[in-house]
Design a protein around this motif. Structure first.
Motif, PDB file in Angstrom:
ATOM      1  N   ARG A  59      -5.147   3.948   4.083  1.00 39.55           N
ATOM      2  CA  ARG A  59      -4.404   5.148   4.048  1.00 39.55           C
ATOM      3  C   ARG A  59      -4.171   5.632   5.518  1.00 39.55           C
ATOM      4  N   GLU A 116       0.968  -1.211  -0.125  1.00 35.77           N
ATOM      5  CA  GLU A 116       0.029   0.112  -0.246  1.00 35.77           C
ATOM      6  C   GLU A 116       0.908   1.268  -0.063  1.00 35.77           C
ATOM      7  N   PRO A 175      -9.836   3.324   5.335  1.00 42.05           N
ATOM      8  CA  PRO A 175      -9.813   2.567   4.529  1.00 42.05           C
ATOM      9  C   PRO A 175     -10.261   2.868   3.220  1.00 42.05           C
ATOM     10  N   THR A 176      -9.780   2.102   2.154  1.00 36.93           N
ATOM     11  CA  THR A 176     -10.058   2.662   0.679  1.00 36.93           C
ATOM     12  C   THR A 176     -10.989   2.022  -0.056  1.00 36.93           C
ATOM     13  N   ALA A 177     -11.567   2.360  -1.234  1.00 38.56           N
ATOM     14  CA  ALA A 177     -12.526   1.483  -1.816  1.00 38.56           C
ATOM     15  C   ALA A 177     -12.009   0.167  -2.299  1.00 38.56           C
ATOM     16  N   ASP A 178     -11.063  -0.132  -2.567  1.00 35.25           N
ATOM     17  CA  ASP A 178     -10.377  -1.346  -3.068  1.00 35.25           C
ATOM     18  C   ASP A 178      -9.812  -2.174  -1.718  1.00 35.25           C
ATOM     19  N   GLY A 179     -10.221  -1.830  -0.753  1.00 36.56           N
ATOM     20  CA  GLY A 179      -9.789  -2.599   0.570  1.00 36.56           C
ATOM     21  C   GLY A 179      -8.515  -2.405   1.062  1.00 36.56           C
TER      22      GLY A 179
END
Length: 374
Positions: A252, A205, A245-249
Motif C-alpha cells: 500500500r 494491488e 507492506p500488507t499482511a498478505d504480502g
C-alpha cells in the motif's frame, strides 16, 4: 535548424572517459531534428564527444542498460517497437540485436525484471504492459504477455482522454511493479512472484490515488527508507509516499507530503518531466518544461521529508529529461525544443546547481544514460 552532431570520431575512448548513450526524437510529426541513437564519451571536464551514430532509427526516445552495461534497450516512441543492442566492452559501440513489437502504441518506458531475464515495456496509448523474454545473448524474444491497465480518467480535457501509463519501476525489494498513469491520476501496483503469469488480474494491488488532474508521470525511490516520490506532470507537484507492506504480502502506498516543483511566484504554463535522486540520497532533482528549469530538493534522510531549495534555469527550452553524471559533478539537461544539452555543475557540499553551460548541440534529445564504470 540545429547543427547535426559532429562527425563521430572512430576508435576507442580514452581510459579517462565514461561512455554515455543518447536517445532522441526523429519524426516530422514531432517536429524533431534528431538523427538516431548516439554513443558519447564524457571527458574529465564534463564535455561530451560523439563516438558513434546509428541513423535510421525512429524515435529511440528512452534507453535502458542492463546492470553489466553489456546490452542496451530502446523504445521507439510513437511507434510500437522496442530494440536491443549489444555493447562492445572496450569501445562502448553498439551492434543491433533486433527489434520486436510491443503490441501497443507509443512505448514510452521500460524496465528489466530483477533477474534480467525479460523486459517489461509501457505502452502509453492502448495502456498496457508488454512482457518480452530475453534470449541468452540479450536479444528480445517475441512478446509473451500483454496486460491492460485501466481506471477512471481524470478531468483534463486534452491530456486525460484515456489511461496513459508513462513509467515503470520495481520496488527496491523486487516484489512489486509501480506504474504512474497520467490519464487516471493513479499509480498502478502489480505484485511479482517470478512468473509473468503472476502479473495477471489476480495480482493487482489497490492503486495509489492522486489529486484529480495531477497527471503522475515518473517516480523515484529514496534510498534511506521506504519512501517513493512521484512527479506529477500536469500540476507540477511532487508527492512522497511511504511503501507500507500488507499482511498478505501486498503493498500500500500511503501519501505523506505534496509540494510544488515551481517557484511560488510563477503563474505561467509549465509541465514537470523527469526526476532523479543523487547517489547519496540527500538531494532530489526534477525538470520543468515551460519554466525551463531544474528544481533541487533537500532530502531529510531520517524521515524522507523534502524541501525545495533551488530552481535553476536549465539553459534551453523544454528540458524533457536530465541525467546526473555518475561522478556526481554534473547534471546534464536535455532540451527537446532548443536541440541541445547543457551542463550544470553540482556543488559537492549542498547539491545546488551552478549556471547552465551548453555542452553539445544535438537534435531533439530525450534520454541520456551512462554506462557503468569499466
Amino acid at each position: 535548424m540545429t547543427s547535426p552532431l559532429p562527425v563521430p570520431v572512430p576508435g576507442r575512448p580514452s581510459p579517462r572517459t565514461r561512455i554515455a548513450y543518447l536517445g532522441c526524437r526523429t519524426t516530422r510529426e514531432r517536429q524533431a531534428q534528431g538523427e538516431g541513437l548516439s554513443v558519447l564519451a564524457q571527458d574529465a571536464d564534463g564535455g561530451l564527444q560523439p563516438l558513434q551514430l546509428l541513423r535510421g532509427l525512429v524515435n529511440p526516445s528512452y534507453l535502458l542498460l542492463n546492470r553489466a552495461g553489456s546490452r542496451l534497450y530502446a523504445v521507439h516512441g510513437d511507434g510500437h517497437e522496442v530494440s536491443a543492442f549489444a555493447v562492445d566492452g572496450a569501445s562502448g559501440r553498439l551492434r543491433p540485436l533486433g527489434t520486436r513489437s510491443t503490441q501497443g502504441r507509443n512505448p514510452v518506458h521500460l524496465a528489466l525484471t530483477p533477474d534480467e531475464t525479460a523486459l517489461v515495456v509501457v505502452n502509453h496509448l492502448g495502456a498496457s504492459l508488454a512482457w518480452l523474454p530475453l534470449r541468452d545473448d540479450g536479444a528480445l524474444a517475441p512478446l509473451q504477455a500483454l496486460w491492460p491497465l485501466d481506471g477512471p480518467i481524470g478531468p483534463h480535457r486534452s491530456e486525460q482522454t484515456q489511461p496513459k501509463p508513462h513509467f515503470i519501476a520495481w520496488t527496491p525489494d523486487g516484489r512489486h511493479l509501480l506504474v504512474p498513469d497520467k490519464g487516471c491520476d493513479r499509480i498502478h501496483v502489480r505484485r511479482w512472484r517470478g512468473d509473468p503469469t503472476c502479473l495477471a488480474d489476480a495480482a493487482v494491488e489497490p492503486a495509489a490515488l492522486l489529486r484529480e488532474g495531477s497527471g503522475p508521470r515518473h517516480l523515484a525511490h529514496l534510498p534511506h527508507g521506504p519512501w517513493t516520490v512521484v512527479l506529477n506532470e500536469l500540476d507540477s507537484t511532487l508527492v512522497r509516499f511511504a511503501r507500507v507492506p500488507t499482511a498478505d504480502g501486498g503493498l500500500r502506498l500511503q501519501p505523506l507530503q505534496c509540494l510544488s516543483t515551481l517557484p511560488d511566484d510563477f503563474m505561467g504554463h509549465s509541465r514537470a518531466a523527469a526526476i532523479a535522486v543523487a547517489a547519496d540520497g540527500r538531494r532530489l532533482y526534477t525538470s520543468n518544461r515551460g519554466h525551463d528549469s531544474i528544481s533541487v530538493f533537500d532530502v531529510e534522510v531520517t524521515d524522507g521529508g523534502l524541501r525545495r531549495v533551488q530552481v535553476q534555469a536549465s539553459g534551453g527550452r523544454t528540458p524533457r529529461a536530465f541525467s546526473l553524471s555518475p561522478c556526481g559533478r554534473w547534471l546534464y539537461a536535455l532540451h527537446e525544443d532548443s536541440h541541445g544539452i547543457s551542463r550544470l555543475a553540482v556543488d559537492p557540499h549542498d547539491g545546488r546547481l551552478g549556471p547552465a553551460q551548453p555542452v553539445l548541440a544535438t537534435g531533439s534529445p530525450t534520454c541520456l544514460v551512462f554506462a557503468p564504470a569499466p
